[in-house]
Design an enzyme around this catalytic site. Structure first.
Site, PDB file in Angstrom:
ATOM      1  N   TRP A 124       0.859  -1.196   0.000  1.00  0.00           N
ATOM      2  CA  TRP A 124       0.000   0.000   0.000  1.00  0.00           C
ATOM      3  C   TRP A 124       0.891   1.240   0.000  1.00  0.00           C
ATOM      4  CZ3 TRP A 124      -2.280   2.621   4.823  1.00  0.00           C
ATOM      5  CH2 TRP A 124      -3.207   3.604   4.454  1.00  0.00           C
ATOM      6  N   ASP A 137      -1.819  -6.064   8.687  1.00  0.00           N
ATOM      7  CA  ASP A 137      -2.697  -4.971   8.264  1.00  0.00           C
ATOM      8  C   ASP A 137      -3.959  -5.625   7.704  1.00  0.00           C
ATOM      9  OD1 ASP A 137      -3.883  -2.701   7.421  1.00  0.00           O
ATOM     10  OD2 ASP A 137      -2.299  -2.039   6.068  1.00  0.00           O
ATOM     11  N   LYS A 191     -14.048  -0.377   4.684  1.00  0.00           N
ATOM     12  CA  LYS A 191     -14.589  -1.071   3.504  1.00  0.00           C
ATOM     13  C   LYS A 191     -15.732  -2.015   3.887  1.00  0.00           C
ATOM     14  CE  LYS A 191     -10.538   0.460   2.596  1.00  0.00           C
ATOM     15  NZ  LYS A 191      -9.788   1.320   1.819  1.00  0.00           N
TER      16      LYS A 191
HETATM   17  C1  LMR Z   1      -6.530   2.436  -1.031  1.00  0.00           C
HETATM   18  O1  LMR Z   1      -5.477   1.786  -1.009  1.00  0.00           O
HETATM   19  O2  LMR Z   1      -6.985   2.952  -2.068  1.00  0.00           O
HETATM   20  C2  LMR Z   1      -7.326   2.587   0.237  1.00  0.00           C
HETATM   21  O3  LMR Z   1      -6.696   1.910   1.274  1.00  0.00           O
HETATM   22  C3  LMR Z   1      -7.636   3.988   0.561  1.00  0.00           C
HETATM   23  C4  LMR Z   1      -6.434   4.801   0.934  1.00  0.00           C
HETATM   24  O4  LMR Z   1      -6.531   5.486   1.972  1.00  0.00           O
HETATM   25  O5  LMR Z   1      -5.426   4.797   0.232  1.00  0.00           O
END
Ligand code: LMR
Length: 399
Positions: free
Chosen positions: A132, A213, A248
């Site tokens: 992420w 996570d 989510k």
């Molecule tokens: C994403 O990866 O798009 C989501 O987890 C929202 C975010 O805050 O980035």
């Protein structure tokens, strides 16, 4: 001369800046597949029926807006532990678990990061490659260094399990390793429960600390199966941090509601860990916002509402799985040269398409289709209304 001459321009957020650009785009046919937000086939991010019911009850029954404790509501802690670990294991672990109600999963990650930076010997956190886009920023802001471990094979666009196992077997004792509980963000490539067993064994033998996570519980296979990572690791007696989000699976994006569970694996350490986590919260945001937690508590403390919520999660998950299949079929029918059938196996909202940064930018600039530059798409953003144009645009880029 300005008092702010020393301030330089920060780079735009790689995910949320795309939503800003999308909103500003005048093209009436624009498509947003960037941020991980579920939409229904009408392109709407719905408020779940169970959430509406819980909010109605809260409005009728709430008696005060006074502060919550630093750690949040104790009932919320117990209910979210049960959801995360399953009630039986949660009960066994209760005296060695510290749980905090946090502002979203990001809040949980940041509190964990502060705690690690200030209290553990290690200063290194390992992230999957890729991960992420916000992980590096969160741990870096807390003063930690980040390293990455191999996870994904870009050639086959699937999990490289052997390389992953090899990489995590070399991580030094005491370091923290961030694992995606389910619905890996950004690749959608997940581990099987037997593979999590192996990961737990490696963590135990090498002595590194897992941090799970866990932002998509219920979006992969089902609420319980998706909890395999957290449950297998916690059951094995290891210490583990779990960062849980309800953005989510309850659609509570703007309510910012999540939890941090720290299983210490050692009842004697629990009180000290709790005290330091409280310092981290108190010096960040003092105590958590109550409303989102109230919704979660109302739903999880009522069997009928919980059962209804499970159905709502199943419906969201079913739509995403259906869209994956429709997308792959439509790409095939359009004669797109590349085989995208791997998208069907991926779990959750995200897929790594293998599109390059240049192709992502071309999609945005020429077709008003917004995907993350890494090639990640939010599959949940595909609808009956935008599928045809999406496929035609991809065909024009890929051939
Ligand atoms: C994403 O990866 O798009 C989501 O987890 C929202 C975010 O805050 O980035």
């Amino acid at each position: 001369m300005s008092y702010f001459d020393s301030v330089s321009l920060a780079p735009a957020d790689p995910i949320l800046s795309l939503t800003e650009a999308f909103k500003a785009d005048a093209n009436p046919d624009k498509i947003n597949l960037s941020v991980g937000v579920f939409v229904d086939d009408n392109g709407v991010t719905p408020v779940l029926d169970t959430v509406k019911e819980a909010e109605t009850r809260l409005l009728t029954n709430s008696k005060t807006k006074s502060y919550l404790p630093i750690t949040g509501s104790p009932e919320y802690a117990r209910l979210t532990q049960n959801l995360c670990f399953g009630s039986e294991l949660a009960k066994q672990l209760r005296d060695q678990t510290v749980s905090l109600q946090t502002p979203g999963g990001t809040g949980a990650l940041r509190v964990a990061a502060d705690f690690i930076a200030k209290n553990l010997d290690t200063k290194t956190v390992w992230l999957s490659n890729p991960t992420w886009a916000n992980h590096g920023g969160i741990f870096g802001s807390a003063g930690l260094q980040t390293e990455s471990y191999t996870y994904f094979d870009n050639a086959s666009l699937s999990l490289d399990y052997a390389a992953f196992i090899d990489a995590i077997s070399k991580i030094p004792a005491g370091d923290v390793v961030v694992l995606h509980g389910c619905c890996h963000n950004p690749t959608g490539a997940d581990l099987e429960p037997e593979q999590w067993e192996e990961v737990a064994k490696i963590a135990a033998s090498k002595g590194w600390i897992p941090l799970v996570d866990f932002a998509y519980q219920g979006f992969g296979i089902d609420i319980d199966t998706d909890a395999a990572a957290a449950r297998i690791i916690a059951k094995s007696g290891l210490p583990v941090f779990v960062c849980q989000s309800f953005s989510k699976n309850l659609g509570l994006y703007q309510d910012r509601v999540g939890a941090l569970h720290v299983v210490t694996g050692d009842s004697a350490a629990t009180e000290k860990v709790a005290s330091q986590l409280k310092v981290s919260v108190r010096t960040n945001y003092s105590n958590p916002p109550a409303h989102g937690g109230g919704i979660v508590t109302t739903i999880l403390s009522d069997e009928t509402l919980t059962a209804k919520w499970h159905q709502e999660v199943a419906a969201m998950r079913g739509r995403i799985a259906g869209v994956r299949q429709q997308f792959v079929d439509a790409l095939k029918a359009a004669g797109v040269s590349r085989d995208f059938s791997f998208l069907i196996k991926q779990k959750g909202m995200f897929s790594f398409t293998g599109l390059t940064k240049e192709q992502a930018m071309e999609l945005r600039e020429k077709h008003a289709i917004y995907i993350v530059n890494s090639g990640r798409i939010n599959v949940a953003g595909i609808t009956s209304a935008n599928l045809e144009r999406l496929v035609a645009s991809l065909k024009s880029i890929i051939g």
